[in-house]
Design an enzyme around this catalytic site. Structure first.
Site, mmCIF file in Angstrom:
data_model
loop_
_atom_site.group_PDB
_atom_site.id
_atom_site.type_symbol
_atom_site.label_atom_id
_atom_site.label_comp_id
_atom_site.label_asym_id
_atom_site.label_seq_id
_atom_site.Cartn_x
_atom_site.Cartn_y
_atom_site.Cartn_z
ATOM 1 N N SER A 114 3.176 -2.270 10.321
ATOM 2 C CA SER A 114 4.621 -2.290 10.594
ATOM 3 C C SER A 114 5.304 -3.609 10.205
ATOM 4 C CB SER A 114 4.898 -1.930 12.056
ATOM 5 O OG SER A 114 4.461 -0.605 12.311
ATOM 6 N N ASN B 148 0.878 -1.171 0.000
ATOM 7 C CA ASN B 148 0.000 0.000 0.000
ATOM 8 C C ASN B 148 0.918 1.224 0.000
ATOM 9 O OD1 ASN B 148 -1.791 2.054 0.480
ATOM 10 N ND2 ASN B 148 -2.254 1.447 2.599
ATOM 11 N N GLU C 274 -5.580 -5.179 10.138
ATOM 12 C CA GLU C 274 -4.536 -4.217 10.474
ATOM 13 C C GLU C 274 -4.912 -3.484 11.765
ATOM 14 O OE1 GLU C 274 -2.376 -2.762 6.658
ATOM 15 O OE2 GLU C 274 -4.293 -1.737 6.764
ATOM 16 N N GLU D 77 -6.923 4.622 7.449
ATOM 17 C CA GLU D 77 -6.747 6.056 7.154
ATOM 18 C C GLU D 77 -7.973 6.618 6.435
ATOM 19 O OE1 GLU D 77 -2.899 5.623 5.305
ATOM 20 O OE2 GLU D 77 -2.136 4.979 7.257
ATOM 21 N N LYS E 29 0.089 4.301 -0.280
ATOM 22 C CA LYS E 29 -0.517 5.522 0.284
ATOM 23 C C LYS E 29 -0.255 6.708 -0.646
ATOM 24 C CE LYS E 29 -0.016 3.320 4.687
ATOM 25 N NZ LYS E 29 -0.004 3.403 6.133
ATOM 26 N N GLY F 77 2.156 2.025 10.666
ATOM 27 C CA GLY F 77 3.123 3.118 10.560
ATOM 28 C C GLY F 77 3.767 3.522 11.876
ATOM 29 N N HIS G 12 -9.496 1.004 4.471
ATOM 30 C CA HIS G 12 -8.231 1.210 5.182
ATOM 31 C C HIS G 12 -8.473 2.169 6.349
ATOM 32 C CE1 HIS G 12 -4.206 2.549 6.175
ATOM 33 N NE2 HIS G 12 -3.794 1.415 5.632
HETATM 34 P P1 PGA Z 1 2.805 0.157 7.497
HETATM 35 O O1 PGA Z 1 1.369 0.413 6.818
HETATM 36 O O2 PGA Z 1 3.319 -1.155 6.954
HETATM 37 O O3 PGA Z 1 3.650 1.322 7.069
HETATM 38 O O4 PGA Z 1 2.575 0.092 8.962
HETATM 39 C C1 PGA Z 1 0.463 -0.646 6.644
HETATM 40 C C2 PGA Z 1 -0.811 -0.143 5.991
HETATM 41 O O5 PGA Z 1 -1.236 0.977 6.262
HETATM 42 O O6 PGA Z 1 -1.445 -0.865 5.199
#
Ligand code: PGA
Length: 254
Positions: free
Chosen positions: A214, A8, A173, A95, A10, A179, A93
């Site tokens: 992460s 992803n 997740e 976000e 982003k 993140g 997601h």
């Molecule tokens: P990350 O993001 O691996 O940077 O923690 C995962 C995601 O948002 O799908």
């Protein structure tokens, strides 16, 4: 069950950087058989589809509109995605849920709009830190899944169980692990993935369940080998070709 390594991106990368990533990825992944997905921004989709072919990468959008067309300023239509050769979309997601007001209901509507147009869906779920601390994880993930279960049932013939080419999956997740560098423990991952599989199975649905939050090459071996984990949805560590190829290799050998 099918395994999927999904990146992803982003809000990252230019078209030039997309081309460089995918041309670096092609020789690194020539031996790999595991399905690879990159979810990227609208302006990069066409470039990613073209440059992704040699690397065997399937391209997903990060969002899809509820409807094919109409008065939905700022949205992207499933028809527009298909026209570019995009094969699916992330939906729900954290976000999108947190910053753009996606709810369980709108996520279900987006999943339906995608599947109705033969686009695959990686449907993201996960609890916040305070929900985990209040022992609400199972309740929250079941609520998130309950909203989309009728959609998965309606389009059962398009899911991987019946259609082996499908990349439709659930991604668990934990919001507090995205993140942050904080990974869920193996016990937390195993327990939550078991809840997700059990809830889906109760409704006659079988889907790969990816872990996200992460994920890095150094921790993915153990995660990918955990019962109930069929892949990863990876943000930061999917931005470099070497790291993404490494993650795919780890998953393939898990
Ligand atoms: P990350 O993001 O691996 O940077 O923690 C995962 C995601 O948002 O799908």
């Amino acid at each position: 069950m099918k395994k999927i390594a999904a990146g992803n991106w982003k809000l990252q990368k230019t078209r030039k950087e997309t081309e460089s990533f995918l041309s670096a990825l092609a020789p690194l992944s020539s031996e790999l058989k595991t399905d690879r997905v990159i979810a990227t921004s609208p302006t990069l989709l066409e470039t990613a589809v073209k440059a992704g072919e040699a690397a065997g990468v399937k391209v997903f959008s990060q969002n899809v509109a509820f409807e094919d067309s109409g008065a939905w300023t700022g949205e992207i239509s499933p028809l527009q995605l298909k026209e570019l050769g995009v094969v699916g979309s992330l939906v729900g997601h954290s976000e999108r849920r947190t910053h753009f007001a996606d709810s369980n209901e709108t996520c279900a509507a987006r999943a339906k709009s995608a599947l109705k147009n033969n686009l695959d869906v990686i449907f993201c779920i996960g609890e916040s830190l305070s929900q985990r601390e209040q022992s609400l994880t199972k309740t929250i993930v079941e609520e998130q899944l309950a909203a989309v279960v009728p959609v998965f049932k309606e389009f059962a013939s398009q899911l991987p169980g019946t259609n082996p080419g499908s990349l439709t999956a659930v991604a668990y997740e934990p919001v507090w692990a995205i993140g942050t560098g904080k990974v869920a423990t193996i016990e937390q991952i195993e327990e939550t993935h078991a809840w997700v599989h059990a809830f889906l199975n109760e409704h006659g649905i079988e889907l790969p369940v990816l872990y996200g939050g992460s994920v890095k090459p150094r921790n993915f071996g153990e995660i990918a080998g955990t019962d109930g984990v069929q892949g990863g949805l990876v943000g930061g560590a999917s931005l470099e070709a070497e790291s993404f190829a490494e993650l795919t290799k780890i998953l393939e050998n898990a």
